[in-house]
Design a protein around this motif. Structure first.
Motif, PDB file in Angstrom:
ATOM      1  N   SER A  57      35.794  38.574  41.577  1.00  0.00           N
ATOM      2  CA  SER A  57      36.620  39.662  42.109  1.00  0.00           C
ATOM      3  C   SER A  57      35.851  40.975  42.110  1.00  0.00           C
ATOM      4  O   SER A  57      35.074  41.270  41.189  1.00  0.00           O
ATOM      5  CB  SER A  57      37.895  39.810  41.277  1.00  0.00           C
ATOM      6  N   ALA A  58      36.081  41.759  43.151  1.00  0.00           N
ATOM      7  CA  ALA A  58      35.373  43.022  43.318  1.00  0.00           C
ATOM      8  C   ALA A  58      35.756  44.032  42.243  1.00  0.00           C
ATOM      9  O   ALA A  58      36.911  44.083  41.802  1.00  0.00           O
ATOM     10  CB  ALA A  58      35.676  43.596  44.700  1.00  0.00           C
ATOM     11  N   LYS A  59      34.766  44.818  41.844  1.00  0.00           N
ATOM     12  CA  LYS A  59      34.985  45.901  40.887  1.00  0.00           C
ATOM     13  C   LYS A  59      34.424  47.201  41.457  1.00  0.00           C
ATOM     14  O   LYS A  59      33.404  47.204  42.140  1.00  0.00           O
ATOM     15  CB  LYS A  59      34.289  45.603  39.552  1.00  0.00           C
ATOM     16  N   ALA A 110      33.732  50.652  29.041  1.00  0.00           N
ATOM     17  CA  ALA A 110      34.829  49.943  28.385  1.00  0.00           C
ATOM     18  C   ALA A 110      35.313  48.743  29.194  1.00  0.00           C
ATOM     19  O   ALA A 110      35.913  47.816  28.636  1.00  0.00           O
ATOM     20  CB  ALA A 110      35.996  50.906  28.142  1.00  0.00           C
ATOM     21  N   GLN A 111      35.050  48.745  30.499  1.00  0.00           N
ATOM     22  CA  GLN A 111      35.466  47.640  31.355  1.00  0.00           C
ATOM     23  C   GLN A 111      34.351  46.617  31.572  1.00  0.00           C
ATOM     24  O   GLN A 111      34.492  45.708  32.384  1.00  0.00           O
ATOM     25  CB  GLN A 111      35.944  48.186  32.705  1.00  0.00           C
ATOM     26  N   GLY A 112      33.244  46.794  30.859  1.00  0.00           N
ATOM     27  CA  GLY A 112      32.142  45.845  30.979  1.00  0.00           C
ATOM     28  C   GLY A 112      31.239  46.087  32.168  1.00  0.00           C
ATOM     29  O   GLY A 112      30.378  45.244  32.485  1.00  0.00           O
ATOM     30  N   ARG A 113      31.398  47.223  32.841  1.00  0.00           N
ATOM     31  CA  ARG A 113      30.560  47.534  33.993  1.00  0.00           C
ATOM     32  C   ARG A 113      29.274  48.220  33.546  1.00  0.00           C
ATOM     33  O   ARG A 113      29.242  48.913  32.528  1.00  0.00           O
ATOM     34  CB  ARG A 113      31.311  48.448  34.969  1.00  0.00           C
TER      35      ARG A 113
END
Length: 206
Positions: A57-59, A110-113
């Motif tokens: 899924s796109a981030k 925090a979102q792993g990006r």
């Protein structure tokens, strides 16, 4: 490319990382449906799922790069760490959409990006008062190409190239880059800015 990549909104300008593990693209999809803004274009990405054989899924690339204005035309360099893109929401800005450069810091949010360095504007004459987009640099780092709307061209979107004196340093400060490009541009500007003569051979830029 499927629903993990595509959306009902404007999705375009895809670029796949050299190792084929990530797809970068531009979209005006909102991160929150309540924040829908057709003029807010961001850079998004999808990572490749080797187990399922499809894109995840796109981030959104995040606030290190994206602004409330327009970011577009992502290009990831051969090192897989340095990203070039266009923006009209960052400073300094010569005018319209300008080229900027960031590189991965090795940290995660925090979102792993991936976290990215502070955007660095490329120098003039690479950036102009018009919209500058679609930077493309070969692995050698010596002949960047771009599309723009500069005045004096015979077509609305010109495609230009210019020889560089040194290979593009992708993770070092920008003050020292493009010396030969600058000389080349000054020499040929009157007839064909960023024209074929600049890219033809080294004798034109020395």
């Amino acid at each position: 490319l499927g629903p993990n990549v595509n959306s009902p909104f404007w999705d375009s300008q895809p670029y796949i990382a050299p190792d084929k593990s990530r797809l970068y693209f531009t979209s005006n999809r909102p991160m929150n449906p309540k924040d829908e803004d057709e003029k807010d274009f961001d850079i998004w990405y999808c990572d490749w799922d080797h187990d399922l054989g499809e894109w995840k899924s796109a981030k959104n690339l995040g606030a290190d790069v994206n602004t409330p204005q327009k970011e577009s035309s992502p290009f990831i360099a051969a090192d897989g760490r340095t990203l070039f893109f266009s923006s009209n929401g960052l400073m300094p800005n010569v005018g319209g959409l300008d080229f900027y450069r960031v590189h991965k810091t090795g940290e995660k949010d925090a979102q792993g990006r991936d976290r990215w360095s502070k955007p660095e504007a490329l120098p003039a004459p690479i950036n102009s008062k018009e919209d500058d987009q679609f930077m493309s640099i070969p692995a050698s780092g010596d002949v960047p190409r771009q599309s723009d709307h500069r005045a004096g061209r015979h077509v609305r979107d010109g495609v230009g190239s210019a020889a560089l004196g040194d290979r593009l340093p992708v993770e070092t400060p920008g003050q020292e880059i493009y010396p030969r490009l600058l000389r080349c541009h000054r020499h040929h500007r009157a007839r064909h800015p960023f024209g074929p003569a600049c890219a033809r051979s080294e004798e034109h830029t020395s």
